[in-house]
Design an enzyme around this catalytic site. Structure first.
Site, mmCIF file in Angstrom:
data_model
loop_
_atom_site.group_PDB
_atom_site.id
_atom_site.type_symbol
_atom_site.label_atom_id
_atom_site.label_comp_id
_atom_site.label_asym_id
_atom_site.label_seq_id
_atom_site.Cartn_x
_atom_site.Cartn_y
_atom_site.Cartn_z
ATOM 1 N N HIS A 8 29.649 63.864 19.680
ATOM 2 C CA HIS A 8 28.254 64.262 19.896
ATOM 3 C C HIS A 8 28.278 65.529 20.749
ATOM 4 C CE1 HIS A 8 26.469 60.232 18.818
ATOM 5 N NE2 HIS A 8 27.706 59.854 19.119
ATOM 6 N N ASP A 65 21.359 69.938 18.226
ATOM 7 C CA ASP A 65 22.161 68.738 18.075
ATOM 8 C C ASP A 65 23.245 68.951 17.023
ATOM 9 O OD1 ASP A 65 22.641 66.201 18.861
ATOM 10 O OD2 ASP A 65 21.047 65.260 17.703
ATOM 11 N N ARG A 85 10.341 60.688 21.335
ATOM 12 C CA ARG A 85 10.682 59.558 22.199
ATOM 13 C C ARG A 85 9.432 59.113 22.944
ATOM 14 N NH1 ARG A 85 16.703 61.523 24.399
ATOM 15 N NH2 ARG A 85 17.621 61.622 22.298
ATOM 16 N N CYS A 97 21.903 61.256 15.311
ATOM 17 C CA CYS A 97 23.223 60.755 14.915
ATOM 18 C C CYS A 97 23.198 59.696 13.808
ATOM 19 C CB CYS A 97 24.009 60.271 16.134
ATOM 20 S SG CYS A 97 23.050 59.480 17.415
ATOM 21 N N HIS A 117 26.902 66.895 15.310
ATOM 22 C CA HIS A 117 27.828 65.764 15.285
ATOM 23 C C HIS A 117 29.032 66.169 14.451
ATOM 24 C CE1 HIS A 117 23.978 63.879 16.355
ATOM 25 N NE2 HIS A 117 24.762 63.200 17.163
ATOM 26 N N LYS A 146 33.170 60.788 27.857
ATOM 27 C CA LYS A 146 32.411 62.012 27.626
ATOM 28 C C LYS A 146 32.721 63.034 28.709
ATOM 29 C CE LYS A 146 28.360 60.229 30.110
ATOM 30 N NZ LYS A 146 26.881 60.082 30.115
ATOM 31 N N GLN A 178 16.458 69.534 19.568
ATOM 32 C CA GLN A 178 17.744 69.747 20.221
ATOM 33 C C GLN A 178 18.630 70.625 19.342
ATOM 34 O OE1 GLN A 178 19.252 65.707 20.796
ATOM 35 N NE2 GLN A 178 18.872 65.877 22.985
#
Length: 693
Positions: free
Chosen positions: A568, A437, A417, A388, A439, A522, A435
């Site tokens: 997200h 992922d 991570r 992000c 946005h 969320k 991911q």
């Protein structure tokens, strides 16, 4: 209302078995401090004003503050209900059944089959296990929560200073016998509110509890402890009324672990268990556990030569060719949908100057979980743990108007991570991962359409996988940033989305009051696999704070500048984790569209290898994964081996098939489909893939 008889007295039955134990000094000290403080607490408790208790059906029950308990109200409805419930929710917060109510409230009574009911049941069972561990070993307990998969619990025991350094499977029976005695004695769970200084005194002989108290309890505030029998533990609760509620209990496994999952800390012995309010549930659970062991993705990964891990790169998976086929197919599946749904795929750096992480707030709150290093120019950099902030840099790089929104960035970039070594678990907890992922940068009035689209996308994917799923709206937590008005409007839009989505698809959703992230509400999506286990993979989160931190703006039609909202969105979540979930969902029997071994061609004798290879070449050119078994084994054994290897289709070819330009088709489940021309067989493959079979 009249007060019902409490579910147990304050003195446990079958107390005699404890007389055979000589308690360590730290246990005796703990109980002495408890007895003094608990007596003062109970003496100060008096009945208060009349209160109104509203049940889920709207019925209002009268009670008395400081005296009436949820258990009393359950008994007032029926003895059967009082026996079945394990915990209450008071104004949406979990509450002990035996804890007096304090004011007018909404009350919900939760049975074991509810999420809060089972969580409380297993949390209490962990305390029972902790008592057994203390009684047997005289060890110091550290933490004992329900497991993340909500299918049991564990307790960590520090064995230093005891006669036995390690716990092994041979100890399980004796521990279970102790548990049976604890359960039989029906020890009540008692709750005590403690000042910080009293908590430090009570647990002064346990360095682990001292650490937790100093870290989690602010000066001048209070915490709570719970007691059952001689076991007293620092705990927020709530708990079941007494140990006798547990009717079936099993210790399932043990392992070594580290305090707080950090290899630099003390080593502890971790003992896992599971429990139920009846023996039938235990029998079904043990059956599912046995099946889960057979479906374990780590076991299947090695058997099918899909992936492995190596000490040279802990927490980073080595995907072998067949595993890579599955991994890439998952990504290409999502990628193919991106084109249809208006997402734009981007590629962003793996390494950023730490000034980025300071702007985003991750440096202050997340740096311990990041891989940081110093460059040749003595500047601090970090490998990205999420996408992000990079997407914010990308959005800020250009000037956008409302006509350009929504801007949907999708990124399969590699993330790292710094997970503690003790927490690494196969593909479900890794250090290197990708991911799906995305946005979405949008205006506030576009939140509804974008969140609805994200849910429809998720449902399409989860339907393809055969997953059931449940939705929760997680709302503003106690600690949050931003204006309440903005939160309320965002939550209202999410609620409207869920109402419409659920109505269209005939499903239910729930609130998780206070469960939102600090930066926005969320929608949490829990999927359920074939073994009825729940997994958190997909997410849809609103974020008002990153746009503010990065100074993101877009121009409205009136030339006024406005901050976008970030949605997200992930569906697979970690591709590695979804790989593991799907592997166990199907037990390694991959559907054709995702299978790394789709077709195996078996020639009846070596004379027909040439025709088998001709068929294989045709299928290969059409994009299928196909192998020809030209080995020396008898063709019946080859068929058996192909089936065990989980090829979706096995084609047998001999003289007749060669002469007629056909193949004899059977499935891995040994269903014989008979002779087919190649166009006919290819049509079967195409139909299976179209139907996600």
């Amino acid at each position: 209302m009249s007060e019902a008889k409490a579910p147990s007295s304050t003195e446990p039955k079958n107390k005699g078995f404890l007389a055979t134990f000589k308690f360590p000094d730290f246990v005796a000290h703990r109980m002495n401090v408890w007895d003094e403080l608990y007596k003062k607490q109970e003496e100060s408790r008096t009945g208060g004003k009349e209160i109104k208790v509203t049940l889920p059906d709207g019925k209002i029950v009268d009670g008395q503050a400081g005296k009436t308990t949820p258990y009393d109200i359950a008994m007032g409805i029926s003895a059967g209900l009082a026996k079945a419930v394990t915990v209450a929710k008071v104004n949406d917060k979990v509450w002990d059944l035996t804890r007096p109510l304090e004011d007018d409230c909404k009350l919900e009574l939760c049975k074991f089959d509810s999420e809060d009911g089972s969580y409380t049941f297993w949390h209490s069972s962990a305390h029972i296990l902790g008592e057994a561990l203390e009684l047997k070993y005289g060890c110091k307990l550290t933490v004992g929560p329900p497991t993340n998969d909500r299918a049991g619990f564990y307790y960590d025991a520090y064995m230093d200073g005891t006669k036995q350094a390690n716990i092994s499977e041979k100890d399980f029976k004796e521990l279970e016998k102790l548990v049976q005695q604890i359960v039989k004695s029906k020890q009540p769970f008692q709750r005590l509110v403690l000042k910080k200084e009293d908590a430090l005194e009570m647990f002064k002989f346990n360095k682990f509890k001292q650490i937790l108290i100093k870290e989690k309890v602010q000066d001048g505030t209070t915490c709570t402890a719970y007691r059952c029998g001689p076991l007293i533990d620092l705990c927020t609760g709530p708990h079941i009324p007494n140990t006798g509620v547990v009717k079936a209990f099993a210790i399932t496994k043990n392992s070594a672990a580290y305090w707080k999952g950090d290899a630099k800390n003390d080593s502890v012995q971790r003992v896992y268990g599971v429990s139920f309010p009846d023996k039938k549930k235990m029998k079904e659970h043990l059956r599912l556990m046995k099946e889960a062991a057979e479906r374990d993705h780590r076991k299947i990964g090695l058997e099918q030569k899909l992936f492995f891990f190596d000490i040279m790169s802990p927490g980073s998976c080595f995907f072998l060719p067949h595993g890579t086929r599955i991994y890439n197919k998952l990504i290409s599946f999502i990628r193919s949908e991106y084109r249809k749904r208006g997402f734009q795929e981007v590629i962003t750096p793996n390494i950023y100057n730490c000034d980025l992480w300071k702007t985003s707030g991750h440096y202050a709150n997340y740096r311990d979980d990041m891989f940081l290093f110093e460059s040749a120019d003595k500047e601090e950099f970090g490998m990205k743990p999420m996408n992000c902030p990079g997407h914010c840099v990308m959005f800020k790089h250009f000037a956008y108007s409302y006509k350009d929104l929504p801007m949907r960035y999708a990124d399969f970039g590699v993330l790292h991570r710094n997970e503690k070594s003790g927490s690494l678990t196969g593909l479900t907890r890794v250090r290197r991962f990708q991911q799906d992922d995305a946005h979405i940068f949008c205006a506030k009035d576009q939140i509804f359409q974008e969140v609805k689209g994200a849910l429809e996308f998720m449902k399409y994917v989860y339907d393809a996988f055969g997953f059931k799923f449940h939705l929760n709206l997680s709302t503003r937590p106690e600690k949050y940033v931003g204006e309440v008005k903005v939160w309320d409007e965002a939550e209202k839009q999410l609620e409207q989305v869920l109402e419409e989505f659920s109505k269209e698809h005939k499903m239910k959703w729930d609130f998780d009051k206070g469960g939102g992230a600090f930066y926005g509400p969320k929608i949490d999506i829990q999927l359920e696999d074939a073994l009825k286990r729940k997994h958190q993979c997909a997410t849809v989160q609103l974020d008002f704070q990153l746009p503010k931190r990065f100074g993101l703006k877009f121009k409205r039609s009136n030339d006024l500048m406005e901050e976008p909202v970030i949605v997200h969105r992930a569906i697979l979540g970690s591709v590695e984790r979804m790989f593991a979930v799907l592997c166990e969902q199907w037990g390694g029997k991959w559907p054709l569209w995702l299978s790394p071994r789709q077709v195996c061609i078996v020639p009846v004798t070596p004379d027909f290898v040439s025709y088998a290879e001709e068929v294989g070449k045709e299928l290969h050119e059409k994009g299928y994964y196909v192998d020809v078994d030209a080995g020396k084994n008898q063709f019946k054994k080859k068929i058996r081996e192909a089936s065990v290897s989980q090829y979706n289709y096995i084609l047998v070819v001999g003289a007749k098939e060669r002469d007629e330009k056909k193949v004899n088709v059977r499935t891995r489940g040994n269903q014989v489909l008979g002779a087919k021309t190649m166009p006919e067989f290819i049509k079967i493959l195409e139909d299976d893939i179209a139907d996600f079979k």
